[in-house]
Design a protein around this motif. Structure first.
Motif, short mmCIF file in Angstrom:
data_model
loop_
_atom_site.label_atom_id
_atom_site.label_comp_id
_atom_site.label_asym_id
_atom_site.label_seq_id
_atom_site.Cartn_x
_atom_site.Cartn_y
_atom_site.Cartn_z
N THR A 9 -63.08 11.53 56.85
CA THR A 9 -63.79 10.63 57.74
C THR A 9 -63.52 10.97 59.21
OG1 THR A 9 -63.75 8.87 56.09
CG2 THR A 9 -64.14 8.20 58.37
N ALA A 10 -62.26 11.22 59.54
CA ALA A 10 -61.92 11.55 60.92
C ALA A 10 -62.63 12.83 61.37
CB ALA A 10 -60.40 11.70 61.07
N VAL A 11 -62.63 13.85 60.53
CA VAL A 11 -63.29 15.11 60.87
C VAL A 11 -64.79 14.89 61.05
CG1 VAL A 11 -63.90 17.40 59.96
CG2 VAL A 11 -61.54 16.58 59.83
N LYS A 12 -65.41 14.16 60.11
CA LYS A 12 -66.85 13.92 60.22
C LYS A 12 -67.21 13.08 61.44
CE LYS A 12 -68.39 14.73 55.56
NZ LYS A 12 -69.44 14.38 54.64
N VAL A 13 -66.39 12.07 61.75
CA VAL A 13 -66.67 11.22 62.91
C VAL A 13 -66.52 12.04 64.20
CG1 VAL A 13 -65.80 9.27 64.26
CG2 VAL A 13 -66.17 9.02 61.80
N MET A 14 -65.45 12.83 64.30
CA MET A 14 -65.26 13.65 65.50
C MET A 14 -66.40 14.66 65.65
SD MET A 14 -61.16 14.25 65.92
CE MET A 14 -60.88 14.91 64.28
N GLU A 39 -73.46 11.70 68.74
CA GLU A 39 -73.58 10.41 68.07
C GLU A 39 -72.55 9.44 68.65
OE1 GLU A 39 -73.37 10.57 63.80
OE2 GLU A 39 -74.59 12.38 63.70
N THR A 40 -72.83 8.16 68.52
CA THR A 40 -71.82 7.16 68.88
C THR A 40 -70.81 7.08 67.74
OG1 THR A 40 -73.01 5.32 67.83
CG2 THR A 40 -73.55 5.80 70.15
N PHE A 41 -69.66 6.48 68.03
CA PHE A 41 -68.65 6.32 66.99
C PHE A 41 -69.22 5.55 65.80
CE2 PHE A 41 -65.42 3.73 64.88
CZ PHE A 41 -64.53 4.72 64.47
N LYS A 42 -69.93 4.47 66.11
CA LYS A 42 -70.50 3.63 65.05
C LYS A 42 -71.48 4.42 64.19
CE LYS A 42 -73.12 -0.64 64.43
NZ LYS A 42 -73.80 -1.75 65.11
N PHE A 75 -70.57 5.22 60.26
CA PHE A 75 -71.37 4.60 59.21
C PHE A 75 -72.46 5.51 58.67
CE2 PHE A 75 -69.52 0.83 61.25
CZ PHE A 75 -68.96 0.26 60.13
N ASP A 76 -72.37 6.80 58.96
CA ASP A 76 -73.29 7.77 58.39
C ASP A 76 -73.07 7.83 56.88
OD1 ASP A 76 -75.23 10.02 58.85
OD2 ASP A 76 -73.61 11.12 57.84
N PHE A 77 -74.16 7.94 56.13
CA PHE A 77 -74.07 7.93 54.67
C PHE A 77 -73.17 9.05 54.15
CE2 PHE A 77 -75.67 9.06 50.42
CZ PHE A 77 -75.43 7.85 49.78
N SER A 78 -73.29 10.24 54.72
CA SER A 78 -72.48 11.37 54.24
C SER A 78 -70.99 11.15 54.52
CB SER A 78 -72.94 12.68 54.87
OG SER A 78 -72.68 12.70 56.26
N THR A 79 -70.69 10.40 55.58
CA THR A 79 -69.28 10.11 55.89
C THR A 79 -68.70 9.16 54.84
OG1 THR A 79 -69.74 10.37 58.24
CG2 THR A 79 -67.71 9.23 57.66
N LEU A 80 -69.46 8.19 54.44
CA LEU A 80 -68.97 7.18 53.50
C LEU A 80 -69.11 7.59 52.03
CD1 LEU A 80 -70.30 3.99 55.29
CD2 LEU A 80 -68.02 4.98 55.40
N MET A 81 -69.86 8.66 51.77
CA MET A 81 -70.14 9.06 50.39
C MET A 81 -68.86 9.40 49.62
SD MET A 81 -72.10 9.34 47.95
CE MET A 81 -73.81 9.51 48.28
N SER A 82 -67.94 10.13 50.23
CA SER A 82 -66.72 10.49 49.49
C SER A 82 -65.89 9.25 49.17
CB SER A 82 -65.88 11.52 50.26
OG SER A 82 -65.38 10.97 51.45
N TRP A 83 -65.87 8.27 50.09
CA TRP A 83 -65.16 7.02 49.80
C TRP A 83 -65.80 6.32 48.59
CZ3 TRP A 83 -60.72 5.41 52.07
CH2 TRP A 83 -60.35 5.97 53.29
N MET A 84 -67.13 6.31 48.54
CA MET A 84 -67.81 5.58 47.47
C MET A 84 -67.67 6.28 46.12
SD MET A 84 -71.23 4.06 49.36
CE MET A 84 -71.95 5.64 49.65
N VAL A 85 -67.95 7.58 46.09
CA VAL A 85 -67.91 8.30 44.81
C VAL A 85 -66.49 8.35 44.27
CG1 VAL A 85 -68.31 10.51 43.69
CG2 VAL A 85 -69.99 9.62 45.31
N TRP A 86 -65.56 8.78 45.11
CA TRP A 86 -64.16 8.87 44.67
C TRP A 86 -63.63 7.46 44.39
CZ3 TRP A 86 -60.21 12.39 47.64
CH2 TRP A 86 -59.07 12.56 46.88
#
Length: 108
Positions: free
Chosen positions: A36-41, A48-51, A55-66
């Protein structure tokens, strides 16, 4: 098998399952935090803004699937024994031993 040895083996098995689950949980949090930190940076470097980056889908996808895999693991460790009983392993072992004994009797 001695009753105390059996109880000790059963307790060690439970502790090992808990240890594997908590290790899985720790790895999940650490790895996904880094991802998440790497993708946000990276997103913020691309304007892009921090928000938006967070909240980008690809950023949250690993949290959801895993996370779904982790939930299945948690269910196997905590929920399943409550449903099928703590002693299901012993019952299955006894069932298989009885079946083997019956097979041996057939061929004698």
């Amino acid at each position: 098998m001695d009753s105390n040895k059996f109880k000790l083996r059963k307790a060690k098995n439970k502790v090992e399952k808990l240890k594997r689950f908590y290790t899985h949980l720790a790895v999940y949090v650490v790895i996904n935090t880094v991802i998440t930190a790497v993708k946000v940076m990276s997103g913020m470097n691309n304007g892009e803004t921090f928000k938006d980056a967070f909240f980008d889908f690809s950023t949250l996808m690993s949290w959801m699937v895993w996370g779904m895999v982790l939930l299945i693991h948690a269910f196997a460790v905590f929920g399943l024994p409550r449903i099928i009983g703590d002693d299901w392993e012993e019952r299955k072992i006894q069932q298989f031993m009885d079946e083997e004994l019956q097979q041996d009797k057939k061929y004698k």
